[in-house]
Design a protein around this motif. Structure first.
Motif, PDB file in Angstrom:
ATOM      1  N   LEU A  79      62.035  -3.096  91.178  1.00  0.00           N
ATOM      2  CA  LEU A  79      61.205  -4.277  90.986  1.00  0.00           C
ATOM      3  C   LEU A  79      61.481  -4.846  89.600  1.00  0.00           C
ATOM      4  N   TYR A 101      66.384  -4.517  95.707  1.00  0.00           N
ATOM      5  CA  TYR A 101      66.081  -5.140  94.411  1.00  0.00           C
ATOM      6  C   TYR A 101      65.245  -6.380  94.703  1.00  0.00           C
ATOM      7  N   LEU A 102      63.979  -6.358  94.303  1.00  0.00           N
ATOM      8  CA  LEU A 102      63.063  -7.469  94.545  1.00  0.00           C
ATOM      9  C   LEU A 102      62.429  -7.937  93.250  1.00  0.00           C
ATOM     10  N   LEU A 103      62.089  -9.220  93.200  1.00  0.00           N
ATOM     11  CA  LEU A 103      61.282  -9.721  92.099  1.00  0.00           C
ATOM     12  C   LEU A 103      59.820  -9.360  92.354  1.00  0.00           C
ATOM     13  N   ARG A 106      57.436 -11.069  94.798  1.00  0.00           N
ATOM     14  CA  ARG A 106      57.491 -10.802  96.241  1.00  0.00           C
ATOM     15  C   ARG A 106      56.377  -9.850  96.667  1.00  0.00           C
ATOM     16  N   ASP A 112      56.026  -9.240 103.606  1.00  0.00           N
ATOM     17  CA  ASP A 112      57.446  -9.256 103.231  1.00  0.00           C
ATOM     18  C   ASP A 112      57.805  -8.028 102.414  1.00  0.00           C
ATOM     19  N   PHE A 113      56.920  -7.655 101.492  1.00  0.00           N
ATOM     20  CA  PHE A 113      57.195  -6.491 100.649  1.00  0.00           C
ATOM     21  C   PHE A 113      57.254  -5.212 101.474  1.00  0.00           C
ATOM     22  N   ALA A 116      60.433  -5.126 103.491  1.00  0.00           N
ATOM     23  CA  ALA A 116      61.591  -4.784 102.664  1.00  0.00           C
ATOM     24  C   ALA A 116      61.595  -3.307 102.316  1.00  0.00           C
ATOM     25  N   ASP A 128      66.486  -9.522  96.845  1.00  0.00           N
ATOM     26  CA  ASP A 128      65.676 -10.712  96.693  1.00  0.00           C
ATOM     27  C   ASP A 128      66.536 -11.960  96.864  1.00  0.00           C
ATOM     28  N   GLU A 130      66.419 -14.756  95.440  1.00  0.00           N
ATOM     29  CA  GLU A 130      66.787 -15.359  94.160  1.00  0.00           C
ATOM     30  C   GLU A 130      67.912 -14.589  93.477  1.00  0.00           C
ATOM     31  N   GLU A 160      70.719 -10.101 101.924  1.00  0.00           N
ATOM     32  CA  GLU A 160      69.298  -9.826 101.735  1.00  0.00           C
ATOM     33  C   GLU A 160      68.841  -8.640 102.565  1.00  0.00           C
TER      34      GLU A 160
END
Length: 212
Positions: A79, A101-103, A106, A112-113, A116, A128, A130, A160
């Motif tokens: 994160l 790898y997420l922001l 999210r 969604d989290f 993932a 992510d 982005e 993704e």
């Protein structure tokens, strides 16, 4: 298992994950404690903040890489507050399964989290959008130039971590159309016939310019 120095976010993540059925044996605030907890509990997946005490630089990433080396069966989801694509590349270069790898933004979308995290826990990938977009901006070389705009869209969604069905839903096309685009991507990226899952990973790595 969760490693996050923000107490509020750490507690919030525990509550969210326990509500949807995950068991969280430990939630810690620094990388050193994380490594000790992983050795003790051997969790299925670890959610790790990129920047943690004492330096708040890349302690989480280094801990994640160590986990992947010492306990490759443990999946890792990083994160981050900002897009730092090199960390995604570092993580993917060690092992292409069970990584994400997420922001942090999210996390606000619980569905969604959780989706993932489950994908990563099951051995898949979750990047992510982005992060993928930033990686795309720096790529302007062959063989990716051979891809059509639609094929690039499909490959972006593959990066993704989305399945063929999820890609079809996102682009409002049929599953068979997605399969055709993916086969075309394999051909244009010079990926010879082999195990489908293996070629899929190689295509994403080629897209990210990460050596497997």
């Amino acid at each position: 298992m969760i490693a996050e120095d923000s107490v509020l976010l750490r507690v919030g993540l525990v509550k969210v994950l326990e509500t949807v059925g995950f068991e969280v044996p430990a939630a810690v605030g620094d990388a050193e404690t994380l490594l000790a907890a992983v050795e003790e509990h051997r969790p299925q997946v670890v959610v790790v903040d990129v920047r943690m005490p004492p330096g708040f630089t890349d302690e989480g990433v280094r801990a994640a890489l160590m986990i992947r080396r010492q306990w490759p069966e443990v999946a890792v989801l990083l994160l981050s507050q900002f897009v730092e694509e090199r960390y995604a590349a570092d993580l993917l270069s060690t092992n292409t399964s069970g990584v994400g790898y997420l922001l942090k933004q999210r996390v606000a979308n619980v569905d969604d989290f959780v989706d993932a995290l489950q994908r990563v826990a099951d051995g898949g990938t979750a990047l992510d959008p982005e992060v993928v977009a930033q990686l795309l901006l720096r790529k302007d070389n062959d063989p990716l130039r051979r891809l059509t705009p639609r094929e690039r869209e499909v490959l972006t969604l593959m990066a993704e971590g989305r399945s063929n069905t999820a890609i079809a839903e996102a682009l409002v096309i049929s599953d068979s159309a997605v399969a055709k685009h993916i086969n075309s991507i394999f051909t244009k990226l010079d990926l010879p016939p082999a195990d489908a899952t293996h070629r899929r990973v190689l295509a994403v790595l080629r897209y990210l310019e990460v050596s497997p």
